[in-house]
Design a protein around this motif. Structure first.
Motif, PDB file in Angstrom:
ATOM      1  N   GLY A   1       0.889  -1.328  -0.068  1.00 52.27           N
ATOM      2  CA  GLY A   1      -0.057  -0.080   0.168  1.00 52.27           C
ATOM      3  C   GLY A   1       0.822   1.244  -0.026  1.00 52.27           C
ATOM      4  N   ALA A   2       0.203   2.226  -0.096  1.00 55.23           N
ATOM      5  CA  ALA A   2       0.795   3.763  -0.058  1.00 55.23           C
ATOM      6  C   ALA A   2      -0.210   4.631   0.264  1.00 55.23           C
ATOM      7  CB  ALA A   2       1.405   3.987  -1.441  1.00 55.23           C
ATOM      8  N   PRO A   3       0.345   5.570   1.404  1.00 58.37           N
ATOM      9  CA  PRO A   3      -0.708   6.846   1.727  1.00 58.37           C
ATOM     10  C   PRO A   3      -0.942   7.720   0.925  1.00 58.37           C
ATOM     11  CG  PRO A   3       1.397   7.092   2.777  1.00 58.37           C
ATOM     12  CD  PRO A   3       1.589   5.963   1.829  1.00 58.37           C
ATOM     13  N   ILE A   4      -1.603   7.641  -0.342  1.00 63.04           N
ATOM     14  CA  ILE A   4      -1.703   8.416  -1.387  1.00 63.04           C
ATOM     15  C   ILE A   4      -3.195   8.278  -2.061  1.00 63.04           C
ATOM     16  CG2 ILE A   4       0.655   8.853  -2.066  1.00 63.04           C
ATOM     17  CD1 ILE A   4       0.426   6.667  -4.275  1.00 63.04           C
ATOM     18  N   GLU A   5      -4.111   7.750  -1.175  1.00 59.23           N
ATOM     19  CA  GLU A   5      -5.496   7.597  -1.593  1.00 59.23           C
ATOM     20  C   GLU A   5      -6.232   8.760  -2.244  1.00 59.23           C
ATOM     21  OE1 GLU A   5      -7.256   4.322   1.020  1.00 59.23           O
ATOM     22  OE2 GLU A   5      -6.018   5.561   2.121  1.00 59.23           O
ATOM     23  N   HIS A   6      -5.696   9.913  -1.897  1.00 59.94           N
ATOM     24  CA  HIS A   6      -6.586  11.237  -2.106  1.00 59.94           C
ATOM     25  C   HIS A   6      -6.054  11.904  -3.572  1.00 59.94           C
ATOM     26  CE1 HIS A   6      -2.419  12.425  -0.842  1.00 59.94           C
ATOM     27  NE2 HIS A   6      -2.608  13.445  -1.389  1.00 59.94           N
ATOM     28  N   LEU A   7      -5.220  10.946  -4.392  1.00 59.72           N
ATOM     29  CA  LEU A   7      -4.744  11.405  -5.455  1.00 59.72           C
ATOM     30  C   LEU A   7      -5.347  10.473  -6.336  1.00 59.72           C
ATOM     31  CD1 LEU A   7      -0.962  11.645  -4.991  1.00 59.72           C
ATOM     32  CD2 LEU A   7      -2.340  13.549  -5.139  1.00 59.72           C
ATOM     33  N   ASP A   8      -5.785  10.962  -7.871  1.00 63.55           N
ATOM     34  CA  ASP A   8      -5.956  10.102  -8.775  1.00 63.55           C
ATOM     35  C   ASP A   8      -4.707   9.297  -9.202  1.00 63.55           C
ATOM     36  OD1 ASP A   8      -8.525  11.193  -8.833  1.00 63.55           O
ATOM     37  OD2 ASP A   8      -8.116  12.734 -10.565  1.00 63.55           O
ATOM     38  N   PHE A   9      -5.219   7.998  -9.703  1.00 63.84           N
ATOM     39  CA  PHE A   9      -3.932   7.194 -10.099  1.00 63.84           C
ATOM     40  C   PHE A   9      -2.779   7.770 -10.869  1.00 63.84           C
ATOM     41  CE2 PHE A   9      -7.109   3.884  -8.969  1.00 63.84           C
ATOM     42  CZ  PHE A   9      -6.581   3.430  -8.027  1.00 63.84           C
ATOM     43  N   GLU A  10      -3.346   8.437 -11.960  1.00 56.48           N
ATOM     44  CA  GLU A  10      -2.709   9.369 -13.016  1.00 56.48           C
ATOM     45  C   GLU A  10      -1.520  10.425 -12.505  1.00 56.48           C
ATOM     46  OE1 GLU A  10      -5.475   8.283 -13.585  1.00 56.48           O
ATOM     47  OE2 GLU A  10      -5.526   7.036 -15.384  1.00 56.48           O
ATOM     48  N   ASP A  11      -2.139  10.855 -11.299  1.00 54.84           N
ATOM     49  CA  ASP A  11      -1.527  12.124 -10.470  1.00 54.84           C
ATOM     50  C   ASP A  11      -0.294  11.657  -9.858  1.00 54.84           C
ATOM     51  OD1 ASP A  11      -3.101  13.911 -11.896  1.00 54.84           O
ATOM     52  OD2 ASP A  11      -4.355  14.140 -10.338  1.00 54.84           O
ATOM     53  N   VAL A  12      -0.217  10.303  -9.196  1.00 55.79           N
ATOM     54  CA  VAL A  12       0.823   9.646  -8.430  1.00 55.79           C
ATOM     55  C   VAL A  12       2.087   9.948  -9.253  1.00 55.79           C
ATOM     56  CG1 VAL A  12       1.755   7.929  -7.552  1.00 55.79           C
ATOM     57  CG2 VAL A  12      -0.721   8.370  -7.457  1.00 55.79           C
ATOM     58  N   THR A  13       3.038  10.607  -8.602  1.00 55.17           N
ATOM     59  CA  THR A  13       4.399  10.819  -9.324  1.00 55.17           C
ATOM     60  C   THR A  13       5.054   9.540  -9.905  1.00 55.17           C
ATOM     61  OG1 THR A  13       5.667  10.603  -7.282  1.00 55.17           O
ATOM     62  CG2 THR A  13       5.057  13.019  -7.643  1.00 55.17           C
ATOM     63  N   TYR A  14       5.069   8.383  -9.409  1.00 53.18           N
ATOM     64  CA  TYR A  14       5.568   7.176  -9.830  1.00 53.18           C
ATOM     65  C   TYR A  14       4.588   6.306 -10.511  1.00 53.18           C
ATOM     66  CZ  TYR A  14       3.963   5.874  -5.318  1.00 53.18           C
ATOM     67  OH  TYR A  14       3.211   5.381  -4.192  1.00 53.18           O
ATOM     68  N   TRP A  15       3.484   6.926 -10.938  1.00 52.60           N
ATOM     69  CA  TRP A  15       2.255   6.179 -11.533  1.00 52.60           C
ATOM     70  C   TRP A  15       2.929   5.011 -12.952  1.00 52.60           C
ATOM     71  CZ3 TRP A  15      -1.507   3.098 -10.576  1.00 52.60           C
ATOM     72  CH2 TRP A  15      -2.297   2.824 -11.630  1.00 52.60           C
ATOM     73  N   ASP A  16       3.379   6.137 -13.734  1.00 54.00           N
ATOM     74  CA  ASP A  16       4.323   5.598 -15.218  1.00 54.00           C
ATOM     75  C   ASP A  16       4.906   4.200 -14.705  1.00 54.00           C
ATOM     76  OD1 ASP A  16       2.518   6.913 -16.370  1.00 54.00           O
ATOM     77  OD2 ASP A  16       4.079   8.463 -17.106  1.00 54.00           O
ATOM     78  N   GLU A  17       5.904   4.787 -13.930  1.00 49.57           N
ATOM     79  CA  GLU A  17       6.671   3.548 -13.267  1.00 49.57           C
ATOM     80  C   GLU A  17       6.017   2.397 -12.883  1.00 49.57           C
ATOM     81  OE1 GLU A  17      11.048   3.158 -10.747  1.00 49.57           O
ATOM     82  OE2 GLU A  17       9.577   4.828 -10.543  1.00 49.57           O
ATOM     83  N   LEU A  18       5.104   2.562 -11.830  1.00 46.75           N
ATOM     84  CA  LEU A  18       4.493   1.396 -11.380  1.00 46.75           C
ATOM     85  C   LEU A  18       3.617   0.418 -12.547  1.00 46.75           C
ATOM     86  CD1 LEU A  18       3.110  -0.118  -9.078  1.00 46.75           C
ATOM     87  CD2 LEU A  18       1.654   1.552  -8.977  1.00 46.75           C
ATOM     88  N   THR A  19       3.101   1.280 -13.683  1.00 43.93           N
ATOM     89  CA  THR A  19       2.408   0.462 -14.594  1.00 43.93           C
ATOM     90  C   THR A  19       3.359  -0.170 -15.359  1.00 43.93           C
ATOM     91  OG1 THR A  19       2.414   2.511 -16.037  1.00 43.93           O
ATOM     92  CG2 THR A  19       0.357   2.270 -14.785  1.00 43.93           C
ATOM     93  N   GLU A  20       4.484   0.285 -15.592  1.00 42.39           N
ATOM     94  CA  GLU A  20       5.572  -0.510 -16.402  1.00 42.39           C
ATOM     95  C   GLU A  20       5.910  -1.619 -15.528  1.00 42.39           C
ATOM     96  OE1 GLU A  20      10.167   0.267 -18.319  1.00 42.39           O
ATOM     97  OE2 GLU A  20       9.363   1.703 -16.832  1.00 42.39           O
ATOM     98  N   ILE A  21       5.900  -1.492 -14.199  1.00 44.73           N
ATOM     99  CA  ILE A  21       6.302  -2.829 -13.368  1.00 44.73           C
ATOM    100  C   ILE A  21       5.339  -3.951 -13.557  1.00 44.73           C
ATOM    101  CG2 ILE A  21       6.650  -3.535 -10.906  1.00 44.73           C
ATOM    102  CD1 ILE A  21       8.298  -0.856 -10.522  1.00 44.73           C
ATOM    103  N   MET A  22       3.950  -3.458 -13.375  1.00 44.01           N
ATOM    104  CA  MET A  22       2.836  -4.203 -13.837  1.00 44.01           C
ATOM    105  C   MET A  22       2.792  -5.144 -14.877  1.00 44.01           C
ATOM    106  SD  MET A  22      -0.484  -2.593 -11.210  1.00 44.01           S
ATOM    107  CE  MET A  22      -0.166  -1.129 -12.176  1.00 44.01           C
ATOM    108  N   ASP A  23       3.157  -4.020 -15.878  1.00 40.35           N
ATOM    109  CA  ASP A  23       3.100  -4.905 -17.242  1.00 40.35           C
ATOM    110  C   ASP A  23       4.385  -5.702 -17.281  1.00 40.35           C
ATOM    111  OD1 ASP A  23       1.105  -3.367 -18.461  1.00 40.35           O
ATOM    112  OD2 ASP A  23       2.300  -1.769 -19.103  1.00 40.35           O
ATOM    113  N   TRP A  24       5.437  -5.769 -16.955  1.00 42.74           N
ATOM    114  CA  TRP A  24       6.647  -6.570 -16.909  1.00 42.74           C
ATOM    115  C   TRP A  24       6.276  -7.724 -16.045  1.00 42.74           C
ATOM    116  CZ3 TRP A  24       8.825  -7.600 -12.070  1.00 42.74           C
ATOM    117  CH2 TRP A  24       9.992  -8.308 -12.242  1.00 42.74           C
ATOM    118  N   ALA A  25       5.560  -7.596 -15.118  1.00 41.16           N
ATOM    119  CA  ALA A  25       5.128  -8.669 -14.056  1.00 41.16           C
ATOM    120  C   ALA A  25       4.326  -9.722 -14.730  1.00 41.16           C
ATOM    121  CB  ALA A  25       4.566  -8.218 -12.691  1.00 41.16           C
ATOM    122  N   ALA A  26       3.331  -9.210 -15.764  1.00 43.17           N
ATOM    123  CA  ALA A  26       2.742 -10.229 -16.364  1.00 43.17           C
ATOM    124  C   ALA A  26       3.367 -11.139 -16.979  1.00 43.17           C
ATOM    125  CB  ALA A  26       1.690  -9.381 -17.406  1.00 43.17           C
ATOM    126  N   ALA A  27       4.803 -11.087 -17.604  1.00 42.38           N
ATOM    127  CA  ALA A  27       5.343 -11.779 -18.278  1.00 42.38           C
ATOM    128  C   ALA A  27       6.652 -12.331 -17.367  1.00 42.38           C
ATOM    129  CB  ALA A  27       6.163 -11.320 -19.702  1.00 42.38           C
TER     130      ALA A  27
END
Length: 302
Positions: free
Chosen positions: A107-133
């Motif tokens: 978890g992370a204490p950033i629930e008040h932010l939209d997902f796309e407004d999280v500073t590391y959202w792009d990095e997190l989505t890259e990690i989740m894409d990588w994890a799929a394979a």
């Protein structure tokens, strides 16, 4: 771990009907065993505390587990020393050429932010894409669960009128699912969050199974059909005193958080809260490691 029984033992059929994991002698003789490699993306601010909580649960099985800690490169946390991060954490750039048997996204204490407004959202989505394979199964916790539901399955979070904060009873929808083997019909789990996810949206998604809900009907354990993504909307890893410390911290900051529900004996903040979810925390993590990582991961990835 599975039980190894003679191939023609009459009890084995009954055990299999009850969805008890039985391995016959032939498979046991040919099964290769190696340490599991688990990567933990630790997004919590107090990283050393979260490390201890997770390692306590991951270390309580017969399996040998190799742990690697991952941090975001696009956000430098302020509640942990640079020395600790540099010595014990790696970045995705350094880890992405490896394959892992399991991944935990905290978890992370950033629930008040939209997902796309999280500073590391792009990095997190890259990690989740990588994890799929490159990862056999990913365990998402609290905000990490909401992020996984949103990115992989289009299930968005929504704000609650007040903080969902306390220890709540939960029910299991199907006790034969391996992730919840050994669970009581009713069990306790801690929550600390300002947002939730729609039960209707989860039920409407054919790729998701809702395994457990709270007494208020809030989704708690959600699993993808292939077991590659498991979402836990609460904090089974929390210690007995974690909610008390959060309550005190909120009040020290002037946040009028209510006393955690069903937590302090008689709602007396001066009394020590009991640890009522410990056994199910260990069950959850050991079931995930055994059934969705160890039994599913290849001996050699290539």
């Amino acid at each position: 771990m599975p039980i190894n029984v003679p191939k023609e033992l009459p009890a084995s059929d009954a055990l299999k009907q009850e969805k008890i994991f039985v391995m016959d002698e032939d498979r046991a003789r040919t099964q290769d065993i190696r340490p599991l490699n688990i990567l933990i993306l630790n997004l919590m601010p107090e990283k050393e505390r979260t490390e201890l909580q997770l390692l306590r649960l991951l270390g309580n099985t017969p399996l040998q587990v190799n742990i690697s800690f991952l941090r975001t490169a696009t956000h430098r946390p302020s509640h942990v020393s640079p020395h600790h991060l540099d010595n014990f954490y790696t970045t995705f750039e350094e880890a992405k050429n490896r394959r892992f048997d399991g991944l935990i996204i905290t978890g992370a204490p950033i629930e008040h932010l939209d997902f796309e407004d999280v500073t590391y959202w792009d990095e997190l989505t890259e990690i989740m894409d990588w994890a799929a394979a490159n990862v056999t199964s990913t365990l998402h916790i609290c905000w990490g669960a909401q992020a996984g539901l949103y990115y992989h399955y289009g299930v968005d979070k929504y704000e609650l009128p007040e903080k969902y904060f306390g220890i709540y009873e939960h029910h299991i929808s199907d006790p034969t699912v391996k992730l919840v083997h050994g669970f009581d019909d009713v069990f306790h789990a801690p929550h600390s969050r300002y947002t939730s996810v729609s039960r209707e949206a989860i039920d409407a998604n054919p790729d998701l199974t809702l395994l457990s809900v709270s007494e208020q009907g809030a989704p708690f354990i959600i699993m993808s059909g292939d077991g590659k993504n498991i979402m836990i909307t609460g904090h089974m890893e929390y210690d007995a005193g974690t909610l008390a410390e959060e309550y005190e911290r909120d009040h020290s900051r002037g946040v009028a958080t209510a006393v955690p529900e069903n937590y302090f004996p008689n709602d007396d903040v001066n009394r020590e809260p009991p640890h009522r979810w410990r056994s199910h925390s260990h069950l959850l993590f050991s079931n995930w490691l055994n059934y969705y990582v160890y039994q599913a991961t290849p001996f050699e990835w290539d």
